[in-house]
Structure formats: structure tokens, C-alpha cells
Design a protein around this motif. Structure first.
Motif, short mmCIF file in Angstrom:
data_model
loop_
_atom_site.label_atom_id
_atom_site.label_comp_id
_atom_site.label_asym_id
_atom_site.label_seq_id
_atom_site.Cartn_x
_atom_site.Cartn_y
_atom_site.Cartn_z
N PRO A 1 0.82 -1.23 0.00
CA PRO A 1 0.00 0.00 0.00
C PRO A 1 0.84 1.27 0.00
CG PRO A 1 -0.91 -1.60 1.54
CD PRO A 1 0.41 -2.13 1.11
N LEU A 2 1.95 1.27 0.76
CA LEU A 2 2.80 2.46 0.76
C LEU A 2 3.49 2.65 -0.59
CD1 LEU A 2 4.47 2.36 4.29
CD2 LEU A 2 2.69 3.89 3.47
N GLU A 3 3.84 1.56 -1.25
CA GLU A 3 4.44 1.66 -2.58
C GLU A 3 3.44 2.25 -3.58
OE1 GLU A 3 6.68 -1.66 -4.07
OE2 GLU A 3 6.88 -2.46 -2.06
N ALA A 4 2.21 1.77 -3.52
CA ALA A 4 1.19 2.31 -4.41
C ALA A 4 0.95 3.79 -4.12
CB ALA A 4 -0.11 1.52 -4.26
N GLU A 5 1.02 4.15 -2.83
CA GLU A 5 0.84 5.57 -2.48
C GLU A 5 1.98 6.41 -3.01
OE1 GLU A 5 0.67 8.00 1.71
OE2 GLU A 5 -0.39 6.08 1.61
N GLY A 6 3.21 5.89 -2.95
CA GLY A 6 4.35 6.62 -3.50
C GLY A 6 4.28 6.75 -5.01
N LEU A 7 3.84 5.69 -5.68
CA LEU A 7 3.69 5.76 -7.13
C LEU A 7 2.61 6.75 -7.54
CD1 LEU A 7 4.85 4.43 -9.69
CD2 LEU A 7 2.97 2.81 -9.60
N HIS A 8 1.54 6.80 -6.75
CA HIS A 8 0.47 7.77 -7.03
C HIS A 8 0.97 9.19 -6.80
CE1 HIS A 8 -3.22 10.10 -6.18
NE2 HIS A 8 -3.72 9.34 -7.13
N ALA A 9 1.83 9.40 -5.80
CA ALA A 9 2.39 10.73 -5.58
C ALA A 9 3.24 11.17 -6.76
CB ALA A 9 3.22 10.74 -4.30
N ALA A 10 4.03 10.24 -7.33
CA ALA A 10 4.82 10.57 -8.51
C ALA A 10 3.91 10.90 -9.70
CB ALA A 10 5.75 9.41 -8.86
N ALA A 11 2.82 10.16 -9.85
CA ALA A 11 1.89 10.43 -10.94
C ALA A 11 1.24 11.80 -10.78
CB ALA A 11 0.83 9.33 -11.01
N MET A 12 0.89 12.17 -9.56
CA MET A 12 0.29 13.49 -9.34
C MET A 12 1.25 14.60 -9.72
SD MET A 12 -2.85 13.44 -8.21
CE MET A 12 -2.90 15.04 -7.44
N ALA A 13 2.54 14.44 -9.40
CA ALA A 13 3.51 15.48 -9.73
C ALA A 13 3.71 15.60 -11.24
CB ALA A 13 4.84 15.18 -9.04
N LEU A 14 3.61 14.49 -11.97
CA LEU A 14 3.84 14.52 -13.42
C LEU A 14 2.62 14.99 -14.20
CD1 LEU A 14 5.90 11.24 -13.85
CD2 LEU A 14 6.74 13.58 -13.72
N LEU A 15 1.49 15.21 -13.55
CA LEU A 15 0.33 15.75 -14.25
C LEU A 15 0.55 17.17 -14.76
CD1 LEU A 15 -2.68 14.47 -12.11
CD2 LEU A 15 -2.15 13.87 -14.47
N GLN A 16 1.60 17.84 -14.28
CA GLN A 16 1.88 19.19 -14.76
C GLN A 16 2.36 19.18 -16.21
OE1 GLN A 16 5.62 20.92 -13.13
NE2 GLN A 16 5.73 19.01 -11.94
N PHE A 17 2.78 18.02 -16.73
CA PHE A 17 3.28 17.94 -18.10
C PHE A 17 2.21 17.51 -19.09
CE2 PHE A 17 6.93 17.04 -15.28
CZ PHE A 17 7.70 18.14 -15.60
N THR A 18 1.23 16.76 -18.66
CA THR A 18 0.15 16.32 -19.54
C THR A 18 -1.00 15.79 -18.69
OG1 THR A 18 -0.47 14.73 -21.25
CG2 THR A 18 1.26 14.06 -19.74
N PRO A 19 -2.25 16.03 -19.11
CA PRO A 19 -3.37 15.44 -18.37
C PRO A 19 -3.60 13.98 -18.69
CG PRO A 19 -4.18 16.78 -20.17
CD PRO A 19 -2.69 16.94 -20.17
N GLN A 20 -2.97 13.46 -19.75
CA GLN A 20 -3.16 12.08 -20.17
C GLN A 20 -2.01 11.23 -19.62
OE1 GLN A 20 -3.51 12.51 -24.45
NE2 GLN A 20 -5.75 12.65 -24.29
N LEU A 21 -2.23 10.70 -18.43
CA LEU A 21 -1.23 9.91 -17.72
C LEU A 21 -1.89 8.63 -17.24
CD1 LEU A 21 1.46 11.19 -15.29
CD2 LEU A 21 0.04 9.26 -14.59
#
Length: 492
Positions: free
Chosen positions: A71-91
Motif C-alpha cells: 500500500p505504501l508503494e502504491a501511495e508513492g507511485l500515485h504521488a509521482a503520478a500526481m507530480a507529473l500531471l503538470q506535463f500532460t493530463p493524459q497519464l
């Protein structure tokens, strides 16, 4: 132009696996009694990934062993995905801890594919993640290049050549059949792609062919895009108890990167943020310390927010150790597109000036950065007051505070702190030279009870051609022999 960037994160930070890891005691993370991650001190002692628990204990007897937390790994991966939304909304999230970004529409905005790849890689490093990046015209092709750390391929021809040299073990559906593939001399994706399709489907199933077709662009790819939540709140556990506030800046930067992605996904700008410093729980529990940053102009950039938080944390005194951070954005508004002036003013734009005021507010305190606000009072010395720069005063509200204009005389640019009594010479007020009244009078009667006043204001000119703002005090007594004159302002 369709172009994809894939970020493969094979090793998330140890604080994602175990928030309480410590580099000093050599924390080791286990999964099914085998090592999957370790601190640097444990690595120097000889601990390696895949080693059993007993062997790791023999090499690092003082190490602390923690179980892996999906669960913590999935939470960390989701945090990385949230930060990369600044480059494109299609992630989209892909297999084996990989993020897929459709950046075809973002190339011009970020200055081309090379500049965009550099910014994406910098954001991943700022989050504390170690990953490999791949770029290709197809999502599956970018995924394979990222997993193999094979670089970029902008055209389909380059992608086909790079894929042909990759090992066949990269395809998850082909891994159960690696023994058979090696037996027939098929070790690369190019050799696998050259096999007869009917026979390969009978031996390995349809999934292998589908992945190969996806990588080469032979069939359309379907993805489920990541949707940003309606409201923002990001939280992270710290690796240890922190007693110095300025040491929290790195964690705050990771949370701000997520906020930037969330704002970009919703096309919003933030007006106020709150950083919550969480303390110990249990019998010594206490409420979180709240650091609030109010912005004069809404922003969606993390650099300015990080600068403001740095100033606030530098003068924050912690009443208790901090074990966690949380960031909230309670006040947002729609993002206003930037506009470039045809003739830009020297010294920066209005937004730059607001950034300077916000930085001064964070450094000096809101009570020490003030602005003038009008009051509904005819008395010149009471017509305005000083308020905090964080107090939002719109021009329409400021005009509403002004009393109705009853006189036509202009107001001076410089109002004295206290009126200066003037002497009379030949029945004329004197200030360095005799003053000549050059305007009609303007009567002001205002105040209440002991603060009431009655004055007649005039413009006067001296022999030096300077203009002054005078008033004659009216006492209302019939036996007053000489009026009392005062100087209250100077005209520019």
C-alpha cells in the motif's frame, strides 16, 4: 504527432517501503524473507537484493528488518503520478511500477522532446525516486525502452530497430516460455517478432502477440487515464523525528510538486496553502502546527511557493518533534492565462511585484508589511489607515469606502503628520514668505463629540512659487478677533 514518455521506477525510495527507515542502523526491507531494498550502510556490509533473511543477518547483524508494504508503494507511485500531471493530463499507470505520459500535445509548450524529458527526469529526482525513462511513438514501445533503459526513439523506424535488440524476457507473457524460446534460439524481441504468428500463438498465447503489436503500432492502444481528486491533500511520513524546522524543506518540496500537478490537471491557481506539521501521537499527542501562506496573486508554480515556505520555516520554532507533513490547498480559483504586454514596463510585471511583496511578508511577517486603505471620513488625517498586505481589498471596495466628493479642490500629494500653526503678518498667513490665497474655500465639518472639527481649506501660493494646503479653524465664537491658520499639506 503522437509521442509517449514512460518512467520505470524499479526502486522506490526506502522511505516509501518503510517510513521509519534509518541510514545509520542499516534498515533492510524484506518480501517473502528476501531482501528487496536496503540502506547504504547495509549495502556496504555486503547485503544485496534477493539475499535471504538469514544471510542478511550474518552480514549486518545490527540492521533493522522491515516488511515490504505494497500500500505504501502504491501511495508513492500515485504521488509521482500526481507530480507529473503538470506535463500532460493524459497519464496512465502501467505494469511493473511504470508511468505512461502522452506528451504529443505538450512538446511545443515545454520546448521540444529533449527539454521535456529533462524536466520530467528532474521532477522524478526531486521526488526522491530513481527511475529510467523511455520515449517512443507507442505507449508499449516507450514502456519497453524504459524497462530496458534503451533511451528514446522518436520515429517508428528507430523504434523498430531498438526493439529488435531488446531481450525477449522484457515481455511479461513470454517469461514462462523463456526456456523454450532459448531452445529454438529466440532471445530478442526481433527474433520473437519474426516467428510465425500461428505457431507462436499456439505455444505462448495471444498476449505475447498483442504486446508485440502494441509496441510496433499494429493495433490501437487503450488506456485508463489517471483522474486527479476534486480537492487536494497530500501527506508523507518523515524518516525520523525532526526537531529543526528548516530540515522540513525537502519534504515540503515533494508535496509542492504534487500540488503543482494537481493544479495543472484542474487548470487552477492556488491563493492559500496550509502546511501541517504533525507531531507525536499517543499519550503525548498534540495538534499539528499549521503554517499558512496567503498569496497576493494566485499561482500554480512550485518555485515561488517553495521560496515562501523556506522563509516561513527558517523562522518557525518547533514546540515538539515533527514526524509527518501534510499539505492542503483550501482556497483555489480558475487559472488565468499569462498575457504578454506589447510594451513591457521596466522592473517587471504586476505579478513580479506581488511576488516581491509575498516574499517580504513571509520574511518579515504580515503585521510588518502594510498598505494604505481609505476610510469613509472627511477629515484628511483620518481618511485612511494602514492594513496588512494580506488583506484583500478590491478597487471597487476601496472606492465604496470613500465619502461623496463635495468639493472641487485638489488634494496635496504630501500630507504632514501634524498641522503646523502659522503666524499672521499683515493679516496674511506666513510660512517662509507671505502666502497668497489662490482658490475658493472648501468647508469640512466632521467628527463626533470631542473629535469634531470645522475647517475652511484653501490653496495658497508663496513667493517661491510653491503651493500649500492651508486651513482656517472655525471656532464658532463671535468674539474671535484673528482666525487661526494651519499648514497641513504640500503640493508636488
Amino acid at each position: 504527432m503522437r509521442l509517449w514518455i514512460a518512467i520505470h521506477l524499479p526502486r522506490l525510495p526506502l522511505e516509501v517501503f518503510c517510513p521509519r527507515w534509518s541510514a545509520d542502523n542499516g534498515t533492510v526491507v524484506l518480501e517473502r524473507e528476501r531482501v528487496v531494498a536496503m540502506a547504504d550502510s547495509a549495502y556496504e556490509a555486503g547485503v544485496r537484493a534477493g539475499l535471504r533473511r538469514g544471510g542478511a543477518i550474518m552480514l549486518a547483524p545490527r540492521a533493522q528488518f522491515q516488511q515490504r508494504s505494497p500500500p505504501l508503494e502504491a501511495e508513492g507511485l500515485h504521488a509521482a503520478a500526481m507530480a507529473l500531471l503538470q506535463f500532460t493530463p493524459q497519464l496512465a499507470l502501467a505494469e511493473e511500477a511504470t508511468l505512461l505520459l502522452d506528451v504529443g500535445a505538450s512538446l511545443r509548450l515545454f520546448g521540444g522532446i529533449r527539454a521535456l524529458c529533462r524536466q520530467v527526469a528532474a521532477s522524478v529526482r526531486a521526488l526522491g525516486f530513481t527511475g529510467t525513462l523511455g520515449c517512443a511513438p507507442t505507449a508499449r514501445g516507450a514502456w519497453l525502452l524504459a524497462c530496458a533503459d534503451a533511451g528514446r526513439a522518436v520515429t517508428m523506424g528507430t523504434l523498430a530497430r531498438k526493439l529488435a535488440a531488446l531481450p525477449a524476457a522484457l515481455l511479461p507473457p513470454a517469461r514462462p516460455y523463456l526456456g523454450w524460446l532459448e531452445g529454438i534460439g529466440c532471445q530478442t524481441l526481433g527474433q520473437l517478432h519474426a516467428l510465425p504468428r500461428p505457431g507462436l500463438q499456439r505455444r505462448c498465447g495471444r498476449a505475447v502477440l498483442d504486446m508485440l503489436d502494441d509496441a510496433h503500432g499494429a493495433r490501437p492502444e487503450l488506456h485508463t487515464w489517471l483522474e486527479a481528486p476534486a480537492s487536494f491533500r497530500a501527506r508523507m511520513e518523515l524518516f525520523d523525528r525532526v526537531e529543526q524546522a528548516d530540515a522540513l524543506l525537502y519534504g515540503a518540496q515533494r508535496l509542492l510538486l504534487q500540488l503543482t500537478g494537481w493544479l495543472s490537471a484542474h487548470q487552477l491557481a492556488v491563493e492559500r496553502i496550509q502546511l501541517l506539521l504533525e507531531h507525536e501521537r499517543g499519550r503525548v499527542a498534540r495538534a499539528p502546527t499549521v503554517i499558512e501562506v496567503v498569496l497576493g496573486e494566485p499561482t500554480w508554480r512550485d518555485t515561488h511557493l517553495l521560496r515562501l515556505l523556506k522563509e516561513r520555516l527558517a523562522k518557525q520554532v518547533l514546540e515538539a518533534p515533527v514526524i509527518g507533513l501534510a499539505l492542503e490547498a483550501p482556497q483555489v480559483r480558475p487559472m488565468a492565462p499569462p498575457s504578454e504586454s506589447l510594451f513591457p514596463e521596466p522592473g517587471g510585471s504586476k505579478e513580479d511585484w506581488q511576488r516581491v511583496l509575498e516574499l517580504l511578508t513571509a520574511r518579515l511577517g504580515a503585521e510588518n508589511v502594510l498598505q494604505a486603505v481609505p476610510r469613509a471620513d472627511y477629515r484628511p488625517e483620518q481618511a485612511n489607515h494602514w492594513a496588512s498586505i494580506q488583506e484583500r481589498i478590491r478597487p471597487a471596495d476601496a472606492r465604496a469606502q470613500l465619502p461623496p466628493q463635495v468639493g472641487s479642490l485638489p488634494r496635496p500629494a504630501w500630507l504632514l503628520a501634524r498641522p503646523i500653526p502659522l503666524v499672521l503678518r499683515d493679516h496674511r498667513p506666513y510660512y517662509g514668505s507671505p502666502l497668497r490665497i489662490c482658490s475658493t474655500g472648501e468647508r469640512v465639518e466632521a467628527g463626533w463629540w470631542s473629535q469634531t472639527l470645522a475647517r475652511d481649506y484653501y490653496m495658497a501660493e508663496g513667493e517661491d512659487r510653491a503651493f500649500y494646503w492651508l486651513y482656517r479653524e472655525r471656532s464658532g465664537q463671535q468674539d474671535e478677533r484673528e482666525p487661526r491658520w494651519y499648514l497641513q499639506g504640500l503640493f508636488g
